[in-house]
Design a protein around this motif. Sequence first.
Motif, short mmCIF file in Angstrom:
data_model
loop_
_atom_site.label_atom_id
_atom_site.label_comp_id
_atom_site.label_asym_id
_atom_site.label_seq_id
_atom_site.Cartn_x
_atom_site.Cartn_y
_atom_site.Cartn_z
N ALA A 113 0.83 -1.21 0.00
CA ALA A 113 0.00 0.00 0.00
C ALA A 113 0.87 1.25 0.00
N HIS A 114 1.95 1.24 0.77
CA HIS A 114 2.88 2.38 0.77
C HIS A 114 3.52 2.56 -0.60
N GLN A 115 3.93 1.45 -1.21
CA GLN A 115 4.59 1.56 -2.51
C GLN A 115 3.61 2.05 -3.57
N ILE A 116 2.39 1.54 -3.53
CA ILE A 116 1.38 1.98 -4.50
C ILE A 116 1.11 3.48 -4.35
N SER A 117 1.04 3.97 -3.13
CA SER A 117 0.84 5.41 -2.91
C SER A 117 1.97 6.22 -3.53
#
Length: 310
Positions: free
Chosen positions: A295-299
Amino acid sequence: MPVVRAVVTGAAGFIGSHLVQALVAGGHDVLAVDAVERAGSREAALANRAELAQAGIAVTEIDLATDDLSRLAGADVVLHLAGRPGVRSSFGPGAADAHRDNVIATERLLAACRGARFVLASSSSVYGSAERPCAEGDRIDPLSPYAASKALAEQLAQANGAAVILRYFSVYGPRQRPDMAFHRFIEAALDGSPAPLYGDGRQSRSFTYVGDVVAATIRAAQVPLPAGTVLNIGNPHTVGVRDALDRIGTLLGTRPPTVAKDAAPGDVTRTWAGTDRAAALLGWTARTSLDEGLAHQISWHRARRKVAHG
């Protein structure tokens, strides 16, 4: 962390840029070093350098394999993350680059920084393919020129007498290089262009979030450890590549399109981190779940694309 001066090599890299920011945020005196022209991705290195500059952190351009390294002498700790990444690209002509940037550069840096505490970033690839959690005392089995170059760098560090060796396992997160799997998969889901899927997708990895890796690296610079200590820095839970694709699809609402490719030379079936020693000596375990880290990487990908597209 009682450090007067820390040298971080590979400071404009994926992991190195996060490490530099964490050290500076902790109030430490950091000399950030990189050679953009030797980067695995020049575009990514320039973007990371620009982001560091916005935070007031300058990166000094030094090629560790050829330049004068005398300005690095006198450091209390050297965190050596620079090197030539990539298993697939290390075959053929890439073998010479891997030896230059991983072996010769490490040898010269060790000589220039004698007396400093030295933390070497190595790789789980030195183990080869794992059938059970890898322990640091296991026999290594490098299956690519890249893995062999990391094993040689470890030998040099061991001979130095003051080094700690960290074997990173399948690191992911914001700023991941464009050639790395999660970067390719997330971009594929966002723009609809298929990403290559090497092999049958049943390979599994100890995917490890970059923030956890940075925390372990800083701990390795803080905690008194016997010279030559080797530590696995990875998530002890293995996840299949197809499972990871499904998780990315769930988070984005669309599964990343892929195109089948033959298994890449040197690509192992499984990485699997045994982390008991890191827990005992560093008090460290990976804390970020794969879903949370993705989720952090997608953001980060979304923010990056928003800037690029105005």
